[in-house]
Design a protein around this motif. Structure first.
Motif, PDB file in Angstrom:
ATOM      1  N   SER A  52       0.814  -1.212   0.000  1.00 50.11           N
ATOM      2  CA  SER A  52       0.000   0.000   0.000  1.00 50.11           C
ATOM      3  C   SER A  52       0.847   1.262   0.000  1.00 50.11           C
ATOM      4  O   SER A  52       0.320   2.351  -0.186  1.00 50.11           O
ATOM      5  CB  SER A  52      -0.930   0.004   1.211  1.00 50.11           C
ATOM      6  N   SER A  53       2.171   1.117   0.181  1.00 48.22           N
ATOM      7  CA  SER A  53       3.044   2.301   0.111  1.00 48.22           C
ATOM      8  C   SER A  53       3.142   2.855  -1.296  1.00 48.22           C
ATOM      9  O   SER A  53       3.802   3.865  -1.530  1.00 48.22           O
ATOM     10  CB  SER A  53       4.448   1.933   0.612  1.00 48.22           C
ATOM     11  N   PHE A  54       2.477   2.198  -2.249  1.00 44.90           N
ATOM     12  CA  PHE A  54       2.471   2.668  -3.642  1.00 44.90           C
ATOM     13  C   PHE A  54       2.162   4.158  -3.718  1.00 44.90           C
ATOM     14  O   PHE A  54       2.756   4.885  -4.509  1.00 44.90           O
ATOM     15  CB  PHE A  54       1.434   1.867  -4.430  1.00 44.90           C
ATOM     16  N   GLY A  55       1.231   4.616  -2.887  1.00 47.47           N
ATOM     17  CA  GLY A  55       0.817   6.007  -2.923  1.00 47.47           C
ATOM     18  C   GLY A  55       1.893   6.996  -2.538  1.00 47.47           C
ATOM     19  O   GLY A  55       1.721   8.201  -2.730  1.00 47.47           O
ATOM     20  N   THR A  56       3.007   6.527  -2.018  1.00 46.39           N
ATOM     21  CA  THR A  56       4.111   7.402  -1.621  1.00 46.39           C
ATOM     22  C   THR A  56       5.307   7.278  -2.553  1.00 46.39           C
ATOM     23  O   THR A  56       6.364   7.841  -2.281  1.00 46.39           O
ATOM     24  CB  THR A  56       4.575   7.073  -0.192  1.00 46.39           C
ATOM     25  N   LEU A  57       5.150   6.526  -3.624  1.00 49.13           N
ATOM     26  CA  LEU A  57       6.274   6.261  -4.524  1.00 49.13           C
ATOM     27  C   LEU A  57       6.158   7.030  -5.836  1.00 49.13           C
ATOM     28  O   LEU A  57       5.065   7.121  -6.411  1.00 49.13           O
ATOM     29  CB  LEU A  57       6.335   4.762  -4.846  1.00 49.13           C
TER      30      LEU A  57
END
Length: 124
Positions: A27-32
């Motif tokens: 879910s860290s996709f949104g910070t990449l």
């Protein structure tokens, strides 16, 4: 550890369209910041398009500007590359890559996480 998995490549005729997808495992996709690169036989890996974690001000290489569109769906942890009006010179292995949020870069060394690649072959 974050994993990237590309799909959507194939063999198509010139003038056709393909859509590549890259699913990110966390879910860290949104910070990449995310990018697409490609590599043809005998050439170096080259940037195609990149997009910040905010989704604004994407980068496109001159060779694909106006034909390719990069997009992200944070709800699905997925990065896309819509490729229209494909040309034989677009033939390559396409890789998605991720880096922590910051300045959007087109340099491969700025991206620490890579997918396995998907082959795109365009016949003329």
């Amino acid at each position: 550890q974050v994993h990237l998995s590309e799909s959507g490549g194939g063999l198509v005729q010139a003038g056709s369209s393909l859509r590549l997808s890259c699913v990110v495992s966390e879910s860290s996709f949104g910070t990449l910041n995310m990018a697409w690169f490609r590599q043809a036989p005998g050439t170096e890996r080259a940037p195609v398009a990149a997009i910040r974690w905010t989704g604004n001000s994407p980068y496109y290489s001159n060779s694909v500007k106006g034909r390719f569109t990069i997009a992200r769906d944070d709800a699905k942890n997925t990065l896309y590359l819509q490729m229209d009006s494909l040309k034989s010179e677009d033939t390559a292995v396409y890789y998605c890559a991720a880096s922590p949020a910051g300045k959007l870069s087109r340099a491969p060394e700025s991206y620490a996480i890579w997918g396995q690649g998907t082959q795109v072959t365009v016949t003329s």
